[in-house]
Scaffold this motif. Structure first.
Motif, PDB file in Angstrom:
ATOM      1  N   THR A 152       0.828  -1.207   0.000  1.00  0.00           N
ATOM      2  CA  THR A 152       0.000   0.000   0.000  1.00  0.00           C
ATOM      3  C   THR A 152       0.866   1.263   0.000  1.00  0.00           C
ATOM      4  O   THR A 152       0.352   2.371  -0.024  1.00  0.00           O
ATOM      5  N   SER A 153       2.192   1.103   0.048  1.00  0.00           N
ATOM      6  CA  SER A 153       3.062   2.287  -0.059  1.00  0.00           C
ATOM      7  C   SER A 153       4.174   2.007  -1.074  1.00  0.00           C
ATOM      8  O   SER A 153       4.526   0.845  -1.310  1.00  0.00           O
ATOM      9  N   GLU A 154       4.699   3.079  -1.672  1.00  0.00           N
ATOM     10  CA  GLU A 154       5.772   2.927  -2.664  1.00  0.00           C
ATOM     11  C   GLU A 154       6.980   2.252  -2.028  1.00  0.00           C
ATOM     12  O   GLU A 154       7.652   1.427  -2.648  1.00  0.00           O
ATOM     13  N   GLU A 155       7.255   2.606  -0.766  1.00  0.00           N
ATOM     14  CA  GLU A 155       8.433   2.063  -0.092  1.00  0.00           C
ATOM     15  C   GLU A 155       8.335   0.534   0.005  1.00  0.00           C
ATOM     16  O   GLU A 155       9.271  -0.182  -0.334  1.00  0.00           O
ATOM     17  N   GLU A 156       7.148   0.058   0.448  1.00  0.00           N
ATOM     18  CA  GLU A 156       7.000  -1.398   0.580  1.00  0.00           C
ATOM     19  C   GLU A 156       7.086  -2.070  -0.794  1.00  0.00           C
ATOM     20  O   GLU A 156       7.763  -3.086  -0.968  1.00  0.00           O
ATOM     21  N   GLY A 157       6.395  -1.470  -1.767  1.00  0.00           N
ATOM     22  CA  GLY A 157       6.422  -2.029  -3.125  1.00  0.00           C
ATOM     23  C   GLY A 157       7.846  -2.129  -3.643  1.00  0.00           C
ATOM     24  O   GLY A 157       8.241  -3.135  -4.245  1.00  0.00           O
ATOM     25  N   ASP A 158       8.649  -1.108  -3.392  1.00  0.00           N
ATOM     26  CA  ASP A 158      10.031  -1.112  -3.879  1.00  0.00           C
ATOM     27  C   ASP A 158      10.890  -2.137  -3.137  1.00  0.00           C
ATOM     28  O   ASP A 158      11.752  -2.784  -3.737  1.00  0.00           O
ATOM     29  N   ARG A 159      10.629  -2.282  -1.833  1.00  0.00           N
ATOM     30  CA  ARG A 159      11.406  -3.259  -1.065  1.00  0.00           C
ATOM     31  C   ARG A 159      11.161  -4.686  -1.562  1.00  0.00           C
ATOM     32  O   ARG A 159      12.037  -5.532  -1.508  1.00  0.00           O
ATOM     33  N   TRP A 160       9.970  -4.923  -2.077  1.00  0.00           N
ATOM     34  CA  TRP A 160       9.579  -6.279  -2.509  1.00  0.00           C
ATOM     35  C   TRP A 160      10.545  -6.832  -3.572  1.00  0.00           C
ATOM     36  O   TRP A 160      10.809  -8.038  -3.607  1.00  0.00           O
ATOM     37  N   TYR A 161      11.086  -5.949  -4.407  1.00  0.00           N
ATOM     38  CA  TYR A 161      11.954  -6.449  -5.485  1.00  0.00           C
ATOM     39  C   TYR A 161      13.192  -7.162  -4.929  1.00  0.00           C
ATOM     40  O   TYR A 161      13.735  -8.056  -5.573  1.00  0.00           O
TER      41      TYR A 161
END
Ligand code: FAD
Length: 633
Positions: free
Chosen positions: A301-310
């Motif tokens: 739900t946040s850009e930070e989490e989405g980016d960490r997923w990679y």
């Protein structure tokens, strides 16, 4: 001119992944097999597949297995899939990919030397076996190599490389032949013409495998190439088989939008799988605003989490750019409609600010080349402009999951021309694996059918005469309708009125246009003789595109809900009333299309219990949930 005639056990129509895999299997089972394709051998649509083949091999994340893949596939198809097909697909895809490797495919590798697997929308784990962004090319190259290897074996055994497996390229099939006048009479062969010379050709064979691919050329913006005129879908209908799920057409979220000459050409999902993000004209990563409730717990739900997923998938949720395709396509459509689109009517897809230039060129060589050559855009330095494009048809010939046989004895279908496997929406990567799994099953099914025949069905001579008259008719209708004009009007109609967002009034309008176009198509002329005459070819293809378009429109009008690749503006929600309803199209005696509702069979208990209750309750009806609760009690 005399009709050329050949006798086989199995005729496979189509030389894409499904057709080649089916033909290899039929030949391996000792059947004399013909491969017929209207394009050049090696130039099937499968060649264009970029991202990869989904198979739960667990090479990159060992938590992956067939059960997770099965769940993802059913979830992606919003539970309307033929669950038996989804089960077979998830279980058998790894074996089919390893088999390709044994036949010489050179997949990208992980650091420890296994077949590498990449992330894709809707897949819980990295699952797509790939070769850069040219996977389809390698798949076809490998299958062709296998065909050649079998032909070499036949040369050694029988003194003739084509004794058991022969390719008839640039040859279009226009009719299936049958033993009797009743719709659904047993298959006796197929009839067609050589594209170059116009010479007519007939194949006598008790089993025919349709592997003709999709229908995209009925729409004006599409990632599909010229062969996708729905021939197999129409041939099946004309033979008395049924088409299922035809209202579900996948609009891939990212096609090129500029320049106009390349509009619709695909921008692979791997761009997002490898870190690319979607932004609107305000620079906002808008996908965070479009996560539907059913997917809320699975996406960041946040850009930070989405980016960490990679880099850490175990502890973060995936970015919403990797939602299933229908969700992303609708979101882009909404942004453009709200006036937040890019200059040429799309949105921005940016990988340039996310990965080093050398890495972009290494991971996405075809995309780099495609944008440089076609749009003069350097994707290592600037964002791409992208928008939805008609990409894939989930609907197709209704088949038995295990054998791929249709309701017509001797008629089989595999690959994009078959229906059911993907439900209302296909996950990326699930087509290449579908081709391999059900291609193999179609070849085996056809071989078993031939073995079980006491006698070969025979078509009367009048069948051949009818097929010949039908094929030659446009050549003698001088001064009649222009097939190109009819085609353009059909494409415009389907794109504008039965496209990504639909409503009753517009679909009805489209049906009226299709009815008129059918009359005009029956009157299309193509003067110029038989020798390579594209106008004649198109005049014949129009029959198929119109039949298929009518199926799409009629089923779309009937389904009063939004689900997967079918979005109704006037019925925007997924409805429990439609949860178990499948729509099945057939050809009526007057040449029109009938659509009937059919209840989806209940899922086997052991498959149902693979899902958590909370998830099932988002999709299943109240009655189904009562049954589920009784089952797990
Ligand atoms: P095709 O490969 O299209 O083969 C059809 C064959 O039928 C051709 O040989 C054609 O000449 C022949 N044919 C058609 N009509 C006739 C006729 N009347 N007579 C004789 N021959 C006929 N899927 C994935 O899983 N992963 C991906 O990464 C992926 N990327 C894609 C990228 C693009 C640009 C596109 C357009 C699709 C992509 N897909 C992907 C989808 C996938 O490529 C197709 O669904 C799949 O290749 C279809 O294979 P097929 O064997 O069913 O048909």
């Amino acid at each position: 001119m005399e009709i050329e005639r050949h006798e086989y056990d199995v005729v496979v129509i189509g030389a894409g992944g499904a057709g080649l895999r089916a033909a290899i299997e039929a030949r391996q089972q000792g059947k004399r097999t013909a491969i017929v394709c209207k394009s050049l051998f090696g130039k099937a649509h499968t060649v264009m597949a970029e991202g990869g083949a989904a198979a739960a091999m667990g090479n990159v994340n060992s938590d992956d297995n067939w059960m997770v893949h099965f769940r993802d596939t059913m979830r992606g198809g919003k539970f309307l899939n033929n669950w038996r097909m989804a089960e077979l697909h998830a279980k058998e895809a790894p074996e089919r990919v390893w088999e390709l490797e044994a036949w010489g495919a050179l997949f990208d590798r992980t650091k420890d030397g296994k077949i590498s697997q990449r992330n894709f929308g809707g897949h819980e784990y990295p699952r797509l076996a790939h070769v850069g962004d040219r996977t389809g090319l390698e798949l076809i190259r490998t299958l062709q190599q296998r065909v050649v290897a079998l032909q070499q074996e036949d040369e050694r055994l029988h003194g003739d490389p084509e004794a058991y497996l022969k390719v008839f390229a640039e040859c279009t099939i226009t009719r299936l032949l049958q033993d009797g006048d009743e719709p659904g009479a047993p298959i006796t062969g197929a009839f067609g013409y050589w594209r170059e010379t116009g010479r007519l050709i007939c194949f006598d064979a008790p089993a025919v495998v349709l592997a003709t691919g999709g229908i995209g050329k009925s729409f004006s913006v599409t990632s599909n190439s010229w062969e996708y005129t729905g021939d197999g879908h129409a041939l099946a209908l004309l033979a008395g088989a049924k088409l299922i799920n035809m209202e579900f057409v996948q609009f891939h979220p990212t096609g090129m939008v500029w320049p106009p000459s390349v509009r619709g050409i695909l921008v692979t999902e791997s761009v997002r799988g490898d870190g690319g993000v979607l932004r609107n004209s305000d620079g906002v990563r808008f996908m965070f605003n479009y996560i539907p409730d059913v997917f809320k717990d699975k996406y960041a739900t946040s850009e930070e989490e989405g980016d960490r997923w990679y880099t850490d998938q175990a502890n973060n949720r995936r970015p919403p750019e990797l939602l299933p395709r229908d969700e992303v396509a609708r979101a882009i459509n909404s942004e453009v409609k709200a006036g937040r689109g890019s200059p040429h009517g799309g949105v921005f897809l940016d990988v340039s600010s996310r990965l080093p230039a050398a890495e972009i060129v290494r991971r996405l060589p075809s995309m780099h080349h495609q944008f440089k050559e076609l749009a003069d855009v350097d994707i290592t330095a600037e964002p791409m402009e992208v928008g939805p494009t008609c990409h894939y048809v989930m609907g197709g010939v209704e088949v038995d999951a295990d054998t791929t046989q249709s309701s017509v004895p001797g008629l089989f279908a595999a690959g994009e021309v078959s229906g059911g496997m993907h439900g209302s929406n296909r996950l990326g990567g699930n087509s290449l694996s579908d081709l391999l799994v059900f291609g193999q099953r179609a070849g085996a099914g056809a071989a078993a059918y031939v073995d079980g025949l006491a006698a070969r069905p025979v078509a009367g001579p009048e069948k051949l005469a009818e097929a010949e008259a039908e094929a030659l008719a446009p050549l003698s209708r001088g001064g009649a309708e222009n097939p190109y004009e009819v085609h353009q009007e059909l494409q415009r109609t389907m794109h504008e009125l039965v496209g990504i967002i639909r409503k009753a009034g517009e679909i009805s309008e489209a049906l009226e246009v299709v009815t008129k176009l059918k009359e005009r198509a029956a009157n299309t002329g193509a003067p110029g003789g038989r020798i390579y005459n594209p106008g004649w070819h198109l005049a014949l293809d129009l029959r198929n595109m119109l039949l298929v378009s009518e199926c799409v429109a009629r089923a779309a009008l009937l389904r009063e809900e939004s689900r997967g690749g079918h979005t109704r503006d006037d019925f925007p929600a997924m409805s429990a009333d439609w949860r178990r309803k499948l729509l099945v199209c057939a050809l009526a005696a007057d040449g029109g299309i009938t659509v009937e509702e059919q209840e989806q069979p209940s899922m086997r208990d052991d498959l149902l219990t693979l899902f958590e209750r909370g998830e099932l309750s988002k999709y299943l009806t109240a009655d189904e949930m009562v049954e589920f609760d009784a089952l797990v009690k």
